[in-house]
Enzyme design. Structure first.
Site, short mmCIF file in Angstrom:
data_model
loop_
_atom_site.label_atom_id
_atom_site.label_comp_id
_atom_site.label_asym_id
_atom_site.label_seq_id
_atom_site.Cartn_x
_atom_site.Cartn_y
_atom_site.Cartn_z
N GLN A 106 -15.79 -18.24 3.27
CA GLN A 106 -17.00 -18.26 4.09
C GLN A 106 -17.63 -19.65 4.06
O GLN A 106 -18.07 -20.17 5.07
CB GLN A 106 -17.99 -17.21 3.54
CG GLN A 106 -19.14 -16.91 4.46
CD GLN A 106 -18.69 -16.20 5.74
OE1 GLN A 106 -17.64 -15.58 5.78
NE2 GLN A 106 -19.47 -16.33 6.79
N GLU A 113 -0.03 -3.96 -11.79
CA GLU A 113 -0.31 -3.64 -13.21
C GLU A 113 -1.46 -2.64 -13.33
O GLU A 113 -2.35 -2.78 -14.18
CB GLU A 113 -0.57 -4.91 -14.03
CG GLU A 113 0.74 -5.57 -14.40
CD GLU A 113 0.59 -6.69 -15.41
OE1 GLU A 113 -0.18 -6.55 -16.37
OE2 GLU A 113 1.27 -7.71 -15.21
C1 LIG Z 1 3.87 -8.12 -5.51
C2 LIG Z 1 4.11 -6.99 -6.44
C3 LIG Z 1 4.71 -7.21 -7.67
C4 LIG Z 1 4.96 -6.14 -8.54
N1 LIG Z 1 5.62 -6.37 -9.72
C5 LIG Z 1 6.03 -5.31 -10.47
C6 LIG Z 1 6.88 -5.48 -11.61
O1 LIG Z 1 7.23 -6.61 -11.98
N2 LIG Z 1 7.30 -4.39 -12.28
C7 LIG Z 1 6.94 -3.12 -11.93
O2 LIG Z 1 7.37 -2.17 -12.57
N3 LIG Z 1 6.11 -2.92 -10.86
C8 LIG Z 1 5.66 -3.98 -10.13
N4 LIG Z 1 4.84 -3.78 -9.03
C9 LIG Z 1 4.38 -2.43 -8.72
C10 LIG Z 1 2.88 -2.23 -8.89
O3 LIG Z 1 2.54 -2.17 -10.26
C11 LIG Z 1 2.48 -0.99 -8.09
O4 LIG Z 1 2.55 -1.38 -6.71
C12 LIG Z 1 1.11 -0.49 -8.44
O5 LIG Z 1 1.11 0.11 -9.71
C13 LIG Z 1 0.58 0.53 -7.44
O6 LIG Z 1 1.55 1.50 -7.12
P1 LIG Z 1 1.88 1.80 -5.60
O7 LIG Z 1 2.10 0.50 -4.90
O8 LIG Z 1 2.97 2.79 -5.54
O9 LIG Z 1 0.57 2.44 -5.01
P2 LIG Z 1 0.17 4.00 -5.04
O10 LIG Z 1 0.31 4.54 -6.41
O11 LIG Z 1 0.85 4.68 -3.92
O12 LIG Z 1 -1.40 3.91 -4.72
C14 LIG Z 1 -1.90 3.70 -3.40
C15 LIG Z 1 -3.42 3.75 -3.47
O13 LIG Z 1 -3.85 5.03 -3.98
C16 LIG Z 1 -4.73 4.85 -5.08
N5 LIG Z 1 -4.48 5.89 -6.07
C17 LIG Z 1 -3.30 6.39 -6.52
N6 LIG Z 1 -3.48 7.32 -7.45
C18 LIG Z 1 -4.83 7.41 -7.64
C19 LIG Z 1 -5.67 8.17 -8.48
N7 LIG Z 1 -5.17 9.03 -9.37
N8 LIG Z 1 -7.02 7.98 -8.40
C20 LIG Z 1 -7.54 7.11 -7.52
N9 LIG Z 1 -6.81 6.35 -6.69
C21 LIG Z 1 -5.47 6.50 -6.75
C22 LIG Z 1 -4.34 3.48 -5.68
O14 LIG Z 1 -5.41 2.91 -6.40
C23 LIG Z 1 -4.01 2.69 -4.42
O15 LIG Z 1 -5.22 2.19 -3.87
C24 LIG Z 1 4.55 -4.84 -8.18
C25 LIG Z 1 3.92 -4.62 -6.94
C26 LIG Z 1 3.71 -5.66 -6.08
C27 LIG Z 1 3.05 -5.37 -4.75
#
Ligand SMILES: Cc1cc2nc3c(=O)[nH]c(=O)nc-3n(C[C@H](O)[C@H](O)[C@H](O)COP(=O)(O)OP(=O)(O)OC[C@H]3O[C@@H](n4cnc5c(N)ncnc54)[C@H](O)[C@@H]3O)c2cc1C
Length: 385
Positions: free
Chosen positions: A336, A363
């Protein structure tokens, strides 16, 4: 603010800042644009001895802990989060080995990781298992020769670039999360390959890739801890690593704050630099308050982890949530202050704004971590004060 760093910690911070400014700054835009893994920078960090800051000296480390790791991550992230994450993910892939590995496993793997000769990665996430890590489907079937892994991990940082991966897989499907175990898997193991490489919004210098296991035989001696300990060890790992993610967010926010102060002093509108406007001053003051508060929390929790405290789930989640929300707010406000040019790729703010978002997601997404904090608050002893 005075954080009473030791002489060695001051040295680590100074050395990392010099590398970040002299070697990362000139190439960060190109790395981001080309989505290129920063191998040259990794080599520089390795030569400087920075991959071992959190490891004991007997394995080639500097003898520090999570606090030292945070200092390096923060300084790298102040200039480029993509580089910082590539460095930090090696730590994420190593901490379980450090905490739970046998002496033999540590002697075999840690010296190469500490010297930066080999990078590590950590693989938990799958299509069916994000926030709900209990949804993993990758299996590890016991045979006479070891364990046969089958399944696909997604979004793995350092995927394809790292040589050593800590992989979570089910050794007893019927037991659900209690049936998960952790394995060290080397890159060239037959049956282990790399799938889709993600094209990302931010931290584009880092590699995020699928790991594919097809009848991949892993020797039994590569199991970390015991069968069934996989999730417990993972939860502990994330408790330890979340201050590092907080440090990534703090460094990023610090970089955005500095850029915004500089720009506000140079940009003249209505006959004065925009920093003469109280509205802009207050935005900058609020940004500075938030960055310092986030740093203080991250440092305090990192020190708590290193102190040998037993339970820091709530505190570590707080550091990650607070610092990452700060990074998102501060980079938004910094953009901004830059006005229209902040939206353009010619200025660093556009990249910082893109890089900030992931800190609220990985994480442990911030909503899920707020659930965890609230869960601890409901227990009487978790209320703090
Ligand atoms: C660039 C990048 C690097 C990564 N690196 C690694 C890695 O090195 N190793 C590894 O193992 N993983 C890795 N990840 C995975 C990452 O840790 C997950 O993407 C993250 O934990 C979220 O899981 P998801 O993307 O499946 O989202 P989802 O679990 O599908 O969640 C989607 C949304 O729903 C919300 N939500 C889900 N459950 C609840 C609940 N019970 N209460 C309230 N809200 C909820 C979440 O907060 C989020 O806003 C990486 C991801 C990215 C994008």
């Amino acid at each position: 603010m005075e954080y009473f760093l030791t002489e060695q910690q001051k040295e680590i911070k100074k050395l990392t800042r010099t590398i970040a400014e002299e070697r990362v700054l000139p190439v960060r835009a190109a790395l981001d644009e080309k989505e290129e893994f920063p191998w040259e920078i990794m080599k520089i960090l390795a030569d400087a001895g920075l991959f071992g800051v959190y490891m004991p000296e007997e394995y080639g480390g500097l003898g520090g802990g999570i606090f030292e790791l945070c200092l390096v991550v923060e300084e790298l992230s102040r200039v480029c989060s993509g580089v910082a994450v590539s460095y930090a993910a090696s730590g994420l892939g190593t901490i379980t080995l450090l905490r739970y590995g046998t002496e033999e496993q540590k002697r075999k793997y840690l010296p190469d990781i500490a010297a930066g000769r080999k990078l590590a990665g950590f693989a938990l996430t799958e299509e069916t298992a994000g926030s709900d890590a209990g949804g993993i489907k990758t299996t590890a079937q016991r045979t006479d020769n070891g364990y046969i892994l089958n399944g696909t991990k997604r979004f793995i940082t350092n995927g394809g670039e790292a040589e050593i991966y800590t992989v979570i897989a089910l050794t007893a499907k019927e037991k659900g999360p209690r049936g998960a175990s952790a394995f060290l898997v080397e890159k060239d193991t037959p049956g282990f390959s790399f799938g889709r490489k993600e094209k990302k919004l931010g931290i584009r210098a880092s590699a995020t890739r699928e790991l594919v296991f097809e009848d991949c035989l892993v020797p039994a001696e590569n199991m970390l801890g015991r069968e069934g300990m996989g999730f417990i060890m993972t939860m502990k790992l994330l408790d330890c690593s979340r201050p590092g993610l907080g440090a990534q967010a703090v460094g990023l926010a610090q970089g955005a704050l500095e850029a915004a102060v500089d720009y506000a002093q140079q940009r003249v509108q209505f006959g004065h630099p925009i920093i003469a406007q109280q509205a802009v001053q207050h935005m900058l003051a609020d940004m500075a308050i938030q960055v310092e508060a986030a740093r203080a929390l991250v440092y305090a929790i990192a020190r708590m982890v290193d102190s040998g405290a037993k339970d820091f789930t709530k505190e570590s989640a707080m550091a990650k949530v607070f610092a990452s929300d700060t990074a998102m707010r501060v980079t938004t406000d910094a953009m901004q202050i830059f006005g229209g040019v902040g939206y353009m790729r010619d200025y660093p703010i556009e990249k910082m704004f893109r890089d900030a978002k992931i800190t609220q997601i990985y994480e442990g997404a911030n909503q899920v971590l707020r659930n965890a904090i609230a869960f601890e608050l409901r227990k009487k002893k978790g209320r703090g004060g």
